[in-house]
Design a protein around this motif. Structure first.
Motif, PDB file in Angstrom:
ATOM      1  N   ARG B 295       0.791  -0.846   0.190  1.00  0.00           N
ATOM      2  CA  ARG B 295       0.024  -0.070   0.451  1.00  0.00           C
ATOM      3  C   ARG B 295       0.682   0.983   0.041  1.00  0.00           C
ATOM      4  O   ARG B 295       1.853   1.457   0.377  1.00  0.00           O
ATOM      5  CB  ARG B 295      -0.408   0.007   1.625  1.00  0.00           C
ATOM      6  N   HIS B 296       0.562   2.660  -0.281  1.00  0.00           N
ATOM      7  CA  HIS B 296       1.140   3.207  -0.045  1.00  0.00           C
ATOM      8  C   HIS B 296       0.777   4.324   0.127  1.00  0.00           C
ATOM      9  O   HIS B 296       0.488   4.148   1.698  1.00  0.00           O
ATOM     10  CB  HIS B 296       0.377   4.111  -1.705  1.00  0.00           C
ATOM     11  N   MET B 297       1.094   5.405   1.252  1.00  0.00           N
ATOM     12  CA  MET B 297       0.769   6.690   2.216  1.00  0.00           C
ATOM     13  C   MET B 297       0.090   7.415   1.412  1.00  0.00           C
ATOM     14  O   MET B 297      -0.429   7.872   0.444  1.00  0.00           O
ATOM     15  CB  MET B 297       2.439   6.911   2.982  1.00  0.00           C
ATOM     16  N   VAL B 298      -0.638   7.472   2.441  1.00  0.00           N
ATOM     17  CA  VAL B 298      -1.727   9.071   2.356  1.00  0.00           C
ATOM     18  C   VAL B 298      -1.214   9.803   3.157  1.00  0.00           C
ATOM     19  O   VAL B 298      -1.760  10.238   3.566  1.00  0.00           O
ATOM     20  CB  VAL B 298      -3.417   8.091   2.295  1.00  0.00           C
ATOM     21  N   PHE B 299      -1.265  10.584   1.961  1.00  0.00           N
ATOM     22  CA  PHE B 299      -0.411  12.372   2.670  1.00  0.00           C
ATOM     23  C   PHE B 299      -0.642  13.128   1.869  1.00  0.00           C
ATOM     24  O   PHE B 299      -1.268  12.977   0.441  1.00  0.00           O
ATOM     25  CB  PHE B 299       1.345  12.350   2.573  1.00  0.00           C
ATOM     26  N   VAL B 324      14.218   4.735 -10.614  1.00  0.00           N
ATOM     27  CA  VAL B 324      13.255   5.402 -10.653  1.00  0.00           C
ATOM     28  C   VAL B 324      13.436   6.851 -10.719  1.00  0.00           C
ATOM     29  O   VAL B 324      13.164   7.679 -10.390  1.00  0.00           O
ATOM     30  CB  VAL B 324      12.219   5.232  -9.379  1.00  0.00           C
ATOM     31  N   GLY B 325      14.892   7.243  -9.814  1.00  0.00           N
ATOM     32  CA  GLY B 325      15.291   8.618  -9.836  1.00  0.00           C
ATOM     33  C   GLY B 325      16.445   8.195  -9.115  1.00  0.00           C
ATOM     34  O   GLY B 325      17.255   7.620  -9.528  1.00  0.00           O
ATOM     35  N   ARG B 326      16.952   9.792  -8.870  1.00  0.00           N
ATOM     36  CA  ARG B 326      18.482   9.896  -9.538  1.00  0.00           C
ATOM     37  C   ARG B 326      18.538  10.134  -7.311  1.00  0.00           C
ATOM     38  O   ARG B 326      19.517  10.243  -6.841  1.00  0.00           O
ATOM     39  CB  ARG B 326      19.524  11.148  -9.838  1.00  0.00           C
ATOM     40  N   LYS B 327      17.596  11.266  -6.980  1.00  0.00           N
ATOM     41  CA  LYS B 327      17.826  12.227  -5.612  1.00  0.00           C
ATOM     42  C   LYS B 327      16.303  11.358  -4.931  1.00  0.00           C
ATOM     43  O   LYS B 327      15.373  11.904  -5.198  1.00  0.00           O
ATOM     44  CB  LYS B 327      17.650  13.128  -5.729  1.00  0.00           C
ATOM     45  N   VAL B 328      15.845   9.593  -4.494  1.00  0.00           N
ATOM     46  CA  VAL B 328      15.728   9.708  -3.805  1.00  0.00           C
ATOM     47  C   VAL B 328      14.430   9.828  -2.636  1.00  0.00           C
ATOM     48  O   VAL B 328      15.387   9.224  -2.107  1.00  0.00           O
ATOM     49  CB  VAL B 328      15.376   8.147  -4.220  1.00  0.00           C
ATOM     50  N   GLY B 329      13.334   9.971  -2.249  1.00  0.00           N
ATOM     51  CA  GLY B 329      13.202   9.961  -1.149  1.00  0.00           C
ATOM     52  C   GLY B 329      12.577   8.677  -0.533  1.00  0.00           C
ATOM     53  O   GLY B 329      12.111   8.285  -1.651  1.00  0.00           O
ATOM     54  N   VAL B 330      12.014   8.694   0.726  1.00  0.00           N
ATOM     55  CA  VAL B 330      11.092   7.462   1.350  1.00  0.00           C
ATOM     56  C   VAL B 330      10.822   8.001   2.425  1.00  0.00           C
ATOM     57  O   VAL B 330      10.634   8.804   3.214  1.00  0.00           O
ATOM     58  CB  VAL B 330      12.650   6.209   1.815  1.00  0.00           C
ATOM     59  N   TYR B 331       9.503   7.387   1.864  1.00  0.00           N
ATOM     60  CA  TYR B 331       8.684   7.935   3.282  1.00  0.00           C
ATOM     61  C   TYR B 331       7.804   6.711   3.288  1.00  0.00           C
ATOM     62  O   TYR B 331       7.208   5.777   2.320  1.00  0.00           O
ATOM     63  CB  TYR B 331       7.221   8.511   2.426  1.00  0.00           C
ATOM     64  N   ILE B 413       9.710   7.484  -3.421  1.00  0.00           N
ATOM     65  CA  ILE B 413       9.001   5.932  -2.847  1.00  0.00           C
ATOM     66  C   ILE B 413       8.004   5.664  -1.374  1.00  0.00           C
ATOM     67  O   ILE B 413       9.002   6.224  -0.198  1.00  0.00           O
ATOM     68  CB  ILE B 413       9.897   5.026  -2.852  1.00  0.00           C
ATOM     69  N   THR B 414       6.971   5.146  -0.990  1.00  0.00           N
ATOM     70  CA  THR B 414       6.737   4.842   0.284  1.00  0.00           C
ATOM     71  C   THR B 414       5.658   3.623  -0.135  1.00  0.00           C
ATOM     72  O   THR B 414       5.779   2.921  -0.888  1.00  0.00           O
ATOM     73  CB  THR B 414       5.164   5.752  -0.129  1.00  0.00           C
TER      74      THR B 414
END
Lengths: 183, 997
Positions: B295-299, B324-331, B413-414
């Protein structure tokens, strides 16, 4: 033009050329005499003697003697087929037991399905389990092929006879041919 | 180069094998094995679609069949075009054309995007509330406009040239899903000797092992083990392994429908290969190993292109070799996202930060993150993102706090955890149970002979999964009668034990109603919409679902259902299990119509039944009409004739010379046995004891309720043998009707029924010259009136072949019906034609047959009767045996309503103007000037131009009709009112002498 009053010629429902593909061939069967035979259990021995084969009493089984086949279709019903076109009605004339025999030689047409892919071709439209364990050689059943009623009869490991009513034969052949092209 | 984001050395695709495809007209290179999604991501394309309602730019979210956003149109050519294909499932083939959907004029600039700005007006239930009136406008204006603006792809306009196959199959054990659990279960069942079908929707087996490179089974990488096991299964005779095959429907008694995509991934498929194949499997036992869906995060603003599931990012990297990217955030709220971050980091991707909504991630993860140099913010939330066509930043706050930090990113990515995929279990009618400890619905009560294994059953640890699956394989095989060699359980090991997970909206996603925190991407449902639904009084989850449309899109809420449920539960102040899940329905994923239709199209959509004489009639230029499945010769036009002229000529010729008619489709039943006459006495209204062999009688049969069911001529061939004829359309049901009564009501009778409809080809020869035409062809019957009068039957030879010859008439003329075995039909027909020629006789079709019988007042059951007419109503009281003690319908006939005065009765109608032919079905009234609604007296059942009578004729049912003979009634039509006179039903040869000619 030929003399119209001479004996009329037969024109079968399906042209006699084989089709199909590498894994399953489809061949219209030649003419045969056929009977719809109906009788009670007590008449079976006499009818068997008259026909020269043991009418099967086990569900969905066929008996075979040379070119003569008797397919169990119901508790009191058999489809008798003689591929040598021997007269069947007359054979039963002297049976001396209560029964109903109706000539359906022309009512049905048959298609022989053979080859490694034969069962798969049939299973494209027939929901029966055709594995050898469940539907062995000599098994038969009145069933469906897509939207047509058929009588299916396994004559060999990879050989089946499909009987259907005459006017359904082109449809049955077309359905089988489409499946044969892809199995 | 196959894309800037392809990471050298990563993934399992072979760099040497490439394929070219286009997306919205732009050309791209993919690697063999790429999906459209992975190939586009490799080329840096995240923007793949526009959302349904707001037209928001959307990117791919997942790497599997659960994909809600990346729906594309795939085409090979103009005819082979399919909308709404999931880019995550569709494999790239060389030359494929991919188009984005639901955008105008282009994907990056879409005019429909104005809906997004107007979104405050498009709250949940907007359509229901706004487009209420005027009522008529819904169908004509609102619905078509809404459908045009909101929506998915466009249907192809050309006929689909592909073909589709179907296959029925049986097996001992069907395994749905070929991940670690499914493979282990299938292997165990197969080694026990059971026949096994293993179906998996992906091209290669392995399921989650595609991405979970940390999994190890039997000392090797999990994915490698999966391929080795798959090869082993393929080599076993008792195993059918179906990849690219989705089990989409689970029906009663372990009947499972599956769609196999046979050629959708092939550039140039073989001509014979079907595009897709429908499998309908009957399994003794079913093992459900369908895994879980992340599941994804709901924000807030969680739907920007570049924001996707952590497992998807991991799949793209580990299987496809794409970052999927070069500077990836994770939540995240679940441990599994950490492993995705670690994999990306090791592949050289910068992990900007891991934002974890939890206080305490799972054991070992923080340490590992630290050693990889990844910053982790626990107990934090992402409250905003930016970036129009691709995410550009995320804004982070501590949970409950407001100190913002903004990070520049190009992908986010979440993960909020994993939802066990209980769709198949639920479709099997099993009842799910809520597991409060892990916050998920798991299989509870089973209704069918099936078992769930692996993560869809809530089993998380790999070793436990393999043990459970192996045991299930052995058990299911044993239950289906096979207990051969037991398989050893493979040994499995995960890197980390995953923990955590949440359902519902994260901190910052409301409750205010301006934040768009998407729950259901495909239907544009936000957390606020679900809260609104609750505020507006929806308390049942089924109502909330329909009001918001959450989970109602083509992805069936695979990502959104649990989130929606959690938000609703929170708003309702109730627990999740009390609110309950909505129903899972088939199909699991969309199925093409082609797959469902199979080969039932074109010429073999339905059987087309042709008579033995069809080819000859066709050569003679006959026009055909459909009568049920039959093709019947309708009329035989000669050069320059239209139907009207041909029918008039045929009608004239029959009554002046003769005509011959193909009556082969007539239903025929052979009734044989000592009790044959006794049986017919019970089935028909008239008596059969007195009928002598060699004679025929017209009979009518009723239903139990006393209404006319069918009619026909019955010939007695011998004491114990009758030749029954039925209407063409009634043949099968009359046979069933008779068999039904024989088996259930009259089992004491010694009589059997056999359908002989197709045994006999039937040629009717009718007209004054009929005897002269038939006589030269017949051997063994004296055709004189004395020896072979009207209503006779004899076994004879016609054209040298055994035949049944009837002297019967449906025209009122001297007539014979020649029955010959069907294969002789065509030749005998030609002989009759030859014999008829000197007399100027002609073939006639069904239209002429209808006119001729109407001229004599002979009814057609089903045309002049409609299932509410008694024999007396139809003027056939003479055919009911008054002294008979019993027959089917005898009690029905005594019902007060059936014997009352004033019932509708069949009569003739003669138009005052003889040139007007009435319309069949037209209503009849006594006074055309009465106010509407008028009192209807009845209706016209048959109406023709009678060339022989030189005027129009009609049959009709009229209330109290026979008492109205000679009266004038009226037939009001839209343009005029037609005056008619009630007459008897015989319009030609009222004395009836011709039939005995």
């Amino acid at each position: 033009m030929a003399d119209p009053f001479a004996t009329a010629a037969r024109r079968p429902a399906l042209a006699a050329h084989a089709s199909g593909a590498a894994r399953a061939s489809l061949t219209p069967a030649g003419p045969a005499t056929r009977l719809s035979l109906r009788a009670k259990p007590e008449a079976v021995p006499a009818l068997s003697a008259a026909l020269g084969l043991d009418l099967p009493t086990q569900p969905k089984r066929a008996a075979r003697q040379g070119e003569r086949h008797a397919l169990w279709l119901g508790p009191d019903e058999w489809l008798v087929i003689d591929e040598s076109e021997a007269p069947l009605l007359q054979a039963l004339d002297g049976a001396g037991v209560l029964h109903s025999a109706v000539d359906i030689s022309h009512r049905n047409a048959a298609i022989l399905v053979s080859g490694a892919g034969a069962a798969a071709v049939l299973n494209s439209g027939c929901p029966l389990n055709l594995s050898p364990a469940v539907f062995p050689i000599g098994a038969c059943a009145r069933t469906v092929l897509s939207k047509a009623e058929i009588v299916l009869y396994r004559t060999g490991e990879t050989d089946f006879r499909v009987e259907c009513w005459r006017s359904f034969a082109p449809y049955v052949l077309a359905v089988l041919a489409e499946a044969a092209a892809e199995v | 180069m196959t894309g800037a984001n392809r990471i050298a050395g990563a993934g399992r695709l072979t760099p040497a094998k490439t394929a070219r495809f286009s997306f919205d007209g732009r050309s791209y290179t993919a690697l063999a094995g790429d999906t459209v999604a992975s190939a586009l991501l490799a080329n840096g394309v995240h923007l793949m679609g526009r959302s349904f309602k707001y037209h928001r730019p959307r990117g791919v979210v997942s790497a599997g069949p659960e994909e809600p956003n990346a729906l594309i149109n795939v085409s090979r050519d103009t005819a082979r075009s399919q909308p709404n294909v999931r880019a995550t499932v569709q494999e790239v083939f060389d030359g494929m054309k991919v188009g984005s959907q639901n955008r105008y004029p282009s994907l990056s600039f879409d005019l429909g995007g104005v809906n997004d700005a107007l979104s405050p007006f498009f709250a949940a239930g907007f359509y229901y509330k706004t487009f209420m009136w005027p009522k008529q406008a819904w169908a004509s204006i609102y619905e078509p406009r809404i459908r045009e603006a909101a929506g998915l792809g466009v249907s192809p306009t050309e006929e689909d040239p592909d073909h589709y196959a179907c296959r029925y199959a049986h097996c001992d054990v069907l395994v749905i899903g070929g991940g670690a659990a499914g493979l282990a279960a299938a292997r165990a069942a197969a080694l026990s000797g059971a026949s096994v079908i293993l179906a998996d929707e992906q091209p290669e087996l392995g399921g989650a092992l595609h991405f979970d490179t940390g999994a190890e089974i039997d000392g090797q990488n999990g994915y490698a083990w999966a391929q080795k096991t798959a090869r082993e299964l393929v080599g076993m005779e008792n195993v059918t392994l179906l990849s690219r095959t989705t089990a989409f429907g689970y029906y009663a008694q372990n009947f499972v429908a599956m769609a196999e995509r046979v050629t959708d991934h092939i550039s140039r498929p073989e001509a014979n290969a079907p595009r897709e194949r429908l499998w309908q499997v009957r399994a003794k036992r079913v093992i459900i190993a369908t895994g879980s869906i992340e599941r994804h995060m709901v924000f807030a603003d969680n739907d920007r292109p570049g924001i996707l599931l952590a497992s998807a990012a991991r799949t793209y990297l580990n299987h496809f070799g794409v970052a999927v990217g070069r500077k990836v955030g994770v939540y995240t709220a679940h441990d599994s996202a950490y492993e995705a971050a670690f994999d990306l980091k090791r592949a050289g991707v910068s992990i900007v930060a891991i934002i974890d909504s939890r206080m305490r991630p799972g054991e070992g993860l923080l340490e590992q993150a630290r050693s990889l140099g990844i910053e982790v913010f626990t107990d934090h939330a992402v409250i905003a993102t930016s970036g129009r066509l691709r995410v550009a930043s995320m804004t982070v706050v501590p949970n409950g706090g407001s100190a913002k930090r903004k990070f520049t990113i190009d992908a986010l990515i979440t993960s909020s955890g994993w939802t066990p995929s209980v769709h198949m279990f639920s479709q099997s009618r099993g009842k799910v149970a809520y597991d409060a400890a892990t916050g998920r619905f798991l299989p509870g009560h089973y209704v069918q002979d099936c078992v769930s294994v692996g993560t869809c059953n809530g089993t998380d640890d790999l070793q436990a999964i393999l043990e459970e699956a192996t045991a299930a394989g052995v058990k299911m095989a044993a239950e289906s009668g096979h207990d051969g060699a037991a398989a050893a359980t493979p040994a499995g090991r995960n890197l980390f034990a995953w923990t955590g997970g949440m359902a519902g909206a994260a901190y910052g996603a409301g409750p205010d109603d301006s934040v768009k925190a998407f729950v259901d991407f495909q239907n544009d449902v936000c957390a606020k919409d679900i809260r609104l639904a609750v505020r507006e009084g929806m308390h049942s989850i089924e109502h909330i679902k329909r009001f918001t449309t959450n989970g109602m899109a083509t992805d069936q809420g695979k990502l959104s259902n649990l989130h929606g449920l959690a938000i609703a539960a929170e708003a309702l102040g109730r627990g999740i299990p009390e609110v309950g899940l909505t129903t899972f329905r088939a199909p699991y994923t969309p199925v093409t119509f082609g797959t469902l239709i199979g080969h039932a199209r074109g010429d073999i959509f339905d059987p087309t039944r042709k008579t033995p004489m069809h080819a000859v009639e066709e050569a003679n230029g006959a026009a055909f009409e459909d009568v049920g499945q039959w093709k019947r010769a309708w009329y035989y036009p000669r050069a320059g004739e239209d139907m009207h002229a041909a029918v008039n000529r045929e009608c004239r010729t029959v009554r002046t010379s003769a005509g011959y008619f193909n009556a082969s489709t007539l239903g025929k039943i052979e009734v044989v046995g000592p009790d044959a006459a006794a049986f017919l006495n019970l089935i028909y209204t008239n008596s059969w004891d007195t009928l002598k062999p060699g004679r025929c009688r017209y009979g009518i049969m009723l239903r139990e309720d006393g209404f006319v069911y069918d009619d026909g001529v019955v010939g007695r061939i011998a004491e114990d043998r009758f030749h029954v004829t039925t209407t063409t359309g009634g043949a099968p049901r009359v046979m069933h009707h008779m068999e039904d009564y024989l088996q259930t009501e009259f089992p004491h009778l010694d009589v059997w029924l056999t359908s002989t409809t197709e045994q006999w080809a039937v040629i009717a020869v009718q007209g004054p010259k009929a005897r002269e035409i038939v006589a030269p062809l017949v051997e063994g019957v004296d055709l004189s009136n004395e020896a072979f009068p009207h209503m006779s039957v004899a076994e004879a030879k016609v054209c040298g072949v055994p035949a049944r010859l009837f002297r019967v008439s449906f025209t009122g003329e001297l007539g014979y019906e020649i029955n010959v075995p069907a294969d002789y039909g065509a030749a005998v027909w030609e002989a009759v034609a030859k014999a008829a020629e000197p007399f100027g006789a002609c073939p006639y079709g069904t239209e002429t047959m209808h006119v001729l019988r109407a001229e004599k007042g002979y009814i057609i059951v089903g045309q002049d009767t409609d299932g509410t007419l008694t024999p007396d109503d139809a003027g056939l009281a003479w055919a009911v045996g008054k002294k008979k003690p019993d027959f089917v319908g005898i009690r029905g006939l005594k019902r007060p309503d059936l014997i009352r005065e004033g019932r509708k009765q069949l009569v003739g109608l003669l138009t005052k103007d003889p040139n007007i032919v009435l319309e069949e079905g037209a209503q009849i009234v006594a006074d055309p000037n009465q106010p509407k609604p008028m009192t209807m007296l009845g209706h016209v059942t048959s109406a023709y131009w009678s060339e022989n009578a030189g005027r129009s004729i009609a049959l009709a049912v009229v209330a109290g009709g026979r008492a109205k003979l000679g009266q004038t009634l009226y037939v009001p039509m839209p343009d005029r009112t037609i005056a008619v006179e009630v007459s008897d039903m015989v319009f030609i040869d009222k004395e009836g002498g011709r039939i005995h000619g």
